[in-house]
Design a protein around this motif. Structure first.
Motif, short mmCIF file in Angstrom:
data_model
loop_
_atom_site.label_atom_id
_atom_site.label_comp_id
_atom_site.label_asym_id
_atom_site.label_seq_id
_atom_site.Cartn_x
_atom_site.Cartn_y
_atom_site.Cartn_z
N GLY A 181 0.82 -1.21 0.00
CA GLY A 181 0.00 0.00 0.00
C GLY A 181 0.85 1.26 0.00
N LYS A 182 1.95 1.25 0.77
CA LYS A 182 2.84 2.41 0.79
C LYS A 182 3.52 2.59 -0.57
CE LYS A 182 3.84 2.22 5.73
NZ LYS A 182 4.91 2.06 6.74
N ALA A 183 3.95 1.50 -1.16
CA ALA A 183 4.57 1.59 -2.48
C ALA A 183 3.59 2.16 -3.50
CB ALA A 183 5.07 0.22 -2.92
N LEU A 184 2.32 1.74 -3.40
CA LEU A 184 1.31 2.26 -4.32
C LEU A 184 1.06 3.75 -4.08
CD1 LEU A 184 -0.59 1.28 -6.57
CD2 LEU A 184 -2.34 0.92 -4.82
N ALA A 185 1.08 4.17 -2.82
CA ALA A 185 0.89 5.59 -2.50
C ALA A 185 2.05 6.42 -3.06
CB ALA A 185 0.78 5.78 -0.99
N PHE A 186 3.28 5.92 -2.92
CA PHE A 186 4.42 6.62 -3.50
C PHE A 186 4.29 6.73 -5.01
CE2 PHE A 186 6.83 5.71 0.45
CZ PHE A 186 7.36 6.97 0.65
N PHE A 187 3.81 5.66 -5.63
CA PHE A 187 3.67 5.65 -7.09
C PHE A 187 2.68 6.72 -7.54
CE2 PHE A 187 1.32 4.10 -10.83
CZ PHE A 187 2.35 4.03 -11.74
N PHE A 188 1.53 6.81 -6.88
CA PHE A 188 0.52 7.78 -7.28
C PHE A 188 0.97 9.22 -7.00
CE2 PHE A 188 -2.53 4.15 -7.10
CZ PHE A 188 -3.02 4.28 -8.38
N LEU A 189 1.68 9.43 -5.88
CA LEU A 189 2.19 10.77 -5.60
C LEU A 189 3.22 11.18 -6.65
CD1 LEU A 189 2.61 10.78 -1.72
CD2 LEU A 189 1.08 12.21 -3.07
N SER A 190 4.08 10.25 -7.04
CA SER A 190 5.09 10.55 -8.06
C SER A 190 4.42 10.86 -9.40
CB SER A 190 6.06 9.38 -8.21
OG SER A 190 6.70 9.09 -6.99
N ILE A 191 3.40 10.08 -9.75
CA ILE A 191 2.68 10.33 -11.00
C ILE A 191 2.00 11.71 -10.96
CG2 ILE A 191 0.69 9.60 -12.38
CD1 ILE A 191 3.14 7.94 -12.85
N LEU A 192 1.46 12.07 -9.80
CA LEU A 192 0.80 13.37 -9.66
C LEU A 192 1.79 14.52 -9.87
CD1 LEU A 192 -1.71 15.04 -8.90
CD2 LEU A 192 -1.01 14.81 -6.50
N VAL A 193 2.97 14.41 -9.25
CA VAL A 193 3.98 15.46 -9.41
C VAL A 193 4.44 15.54 -10.86
CG1 VAL A 193 6.31 16.17 -8.74
CG2 VAL A 193 4.74 15.27 -7.02
N VAL A 194 4.63 14.39 -11.50
CA VAL A 194 5.08 14.38 -12.90
C VAL A 194 4.02 14.98 -13.81
CG1 VAL A 194 5.65 12.87 -14.85
CG2 VAL A 194 6.67 12.45 -12.61
N LEU A 195 2.74 14.63 -13.59
CA LEU A 195 1.67 15.16 -14.43
C LEU A 195 1.54 16.67 -14.29
CD1 LEU A 195 -1.14 12.45 -14.05
CD2 LEU A 195 0.34 12.87 -16.03
N VAL A 196 1.64 17.17 -13.05
CA VAL A 196 1.57 18.61 -12.84
C VAL A 196 2.75 19.31 -13.52
CG1 VAL A 196 1.64 20.44 -11.11
CG2 VAL A 196 0.23 18.42 -10.71
N SER A 197 3.93 18.71 -13.40
CA SER A 197 5.11 19.31 -14.03
C SER A 197 5.02 19.30 -15.54
CB SER A 197 6.37 18.56 -13.57
OG SER A 197 6.52 18.61 -12.16
N PHE A 198 4.40 18.27 -16.12
CA PHE A 198 4.31 18.18 -17.56
C PHE A 198 3.29 19.16 -18.14
CE2 PHE A 198 6.82 14.31 -17.61
CZ PHE A 198 7.43 14.39 -18.85
#
Length: 308
Positions: A181-198
């Protein structure tokens, strides 16, 4: 009791460049000089923008926020790095490491979001010039800047809380408990930061489309020149970040990874004040005007006073 965890971790040992003791003095001198130039450059930009009324516009207010973010970002990492280069052992406590990771992640995310916000500002200025002063009102810019730092701090708080919520132990895996669950939370947070940056790419797509509709080359040159400094910082920042975080791990040569990390931590922050002071004509003119004004005040204050 935790299985296979007879020793709980109370501090971390930072290896750094301990395998190359001969490089410590050289790295300290180069890093210290670069850090002084970076710090003085960002402080100068903030001071000039605050002192010169002609720079009290949304673009330069965002630039002052970017310089402030860069200054705080380097304060989190470089002073500790310089101290550990001089010490024989580089131990850091768990609370100290937690605090450093929180500010490092928070300011790093805020920096990415702020670059995205500056790209949106330029998109509004070029694509919607008639609605510019309605959309980018001073209060709106202030709220957007505060939202950027709040968003970055929230991401950092969640990630650091997830990392340190499990007990740390001396084993092949630093965390005594693993969690999908923690690994999945890190994955979604990273995707969120990348999408906002893009979103920067989306902003510049609209900007390029608007510039291509301008018939004259001179008309295209002026708005593009206003985006050149920001685009240079974006390319350097995300390009270096991609080299650090997206390239394959150098298993055979970890010292090469350390050298690249030092370059990203020390040299990359220097490019922001250099680019915006050398390429930006308004900042150069305002800096000369501020310097002349300060010299005039100094002459008046040092002029002898006569009393009757």
């Amino acid at each position: 009791f935790l299985e296979n965890a007879t020793w709980l971790v109370t501090e971390f040992m930072l290896v750094g460049f301990s395998t190359f003791p001969g490089l410590r003095t050289t790295l300290f001198a180069l890093s210290f000089l670069t850090y002084l130039v970076t710090l003085s450059g960002n402080v100068t930009i903030i001071t000039i923008i605050h002192a010169d009324r002609t720079l009290h516009t949304p673009m330069y207010r965002f630039l002052a926020m970017l310089s402030l973010s860069e200054t705080c970002y380097t304060l989190v990492t470089i002073p500790n790095m310089l101290a550990y280069l001089l010490m024989e052992s580089g131990a850091i406590s768990i609370p100290g490491y937690w605090a450093q990771m929180f500010f490092y992640l928070g300011l790093g995310c805020s920096h990415c979001f702020l670059l995205t916000l500056m790209g949106y500002y330029r998109c509004v200025a070029i694509c919607q010039p008639l609605r510019y002063w309605v959309i980018m009102r001073p209060t709106v810019c202030l709220y957007l800047g505060a939202l950027v730092f709040c968003f970055g701090s929230s991401v950092a708080l969640i990630e650091t809380s997830l990392i340190f919520s499990s007990p740390l132990c001396r084993s092949e895996r630093l965390s005594c408990k693993g969690s999908a669950g923690k690994a999945l939370a890190f994955f979604f947070l990273s995707i969120l930061v990348v999408l906002v940056s893009f979103l920067i790419l989306l902003s510049y797509t609209f900007i390029v489309a608007a510039l291509l509709r301008i018939p004259s080359a001179a008309g295209r040159h002026k708005p593009f020149s206003t985006c050149a400094a920001h685009l240079t910082v974006v390319i350097v920042h995300f390009g270096c970040a991609s080299i650090i975080y997206l390239r394959p791990e150098s298993r055979g040569n970890p010292d090469q990874d350390r050298l690249v990390a030092v370059f990203y931590t020390v040299v990359t922050p220097l490019l922001n004040p250099v680019v915006h002071t050398l390429r930006n004509k308004d900042v150069r003119v305002a800096s000369r005007r501020t310097l002349e004004r300060s010299r005039g005040v100094l002459k008046i204050s040092t002029r002898p006073k006569f009393r009757l």
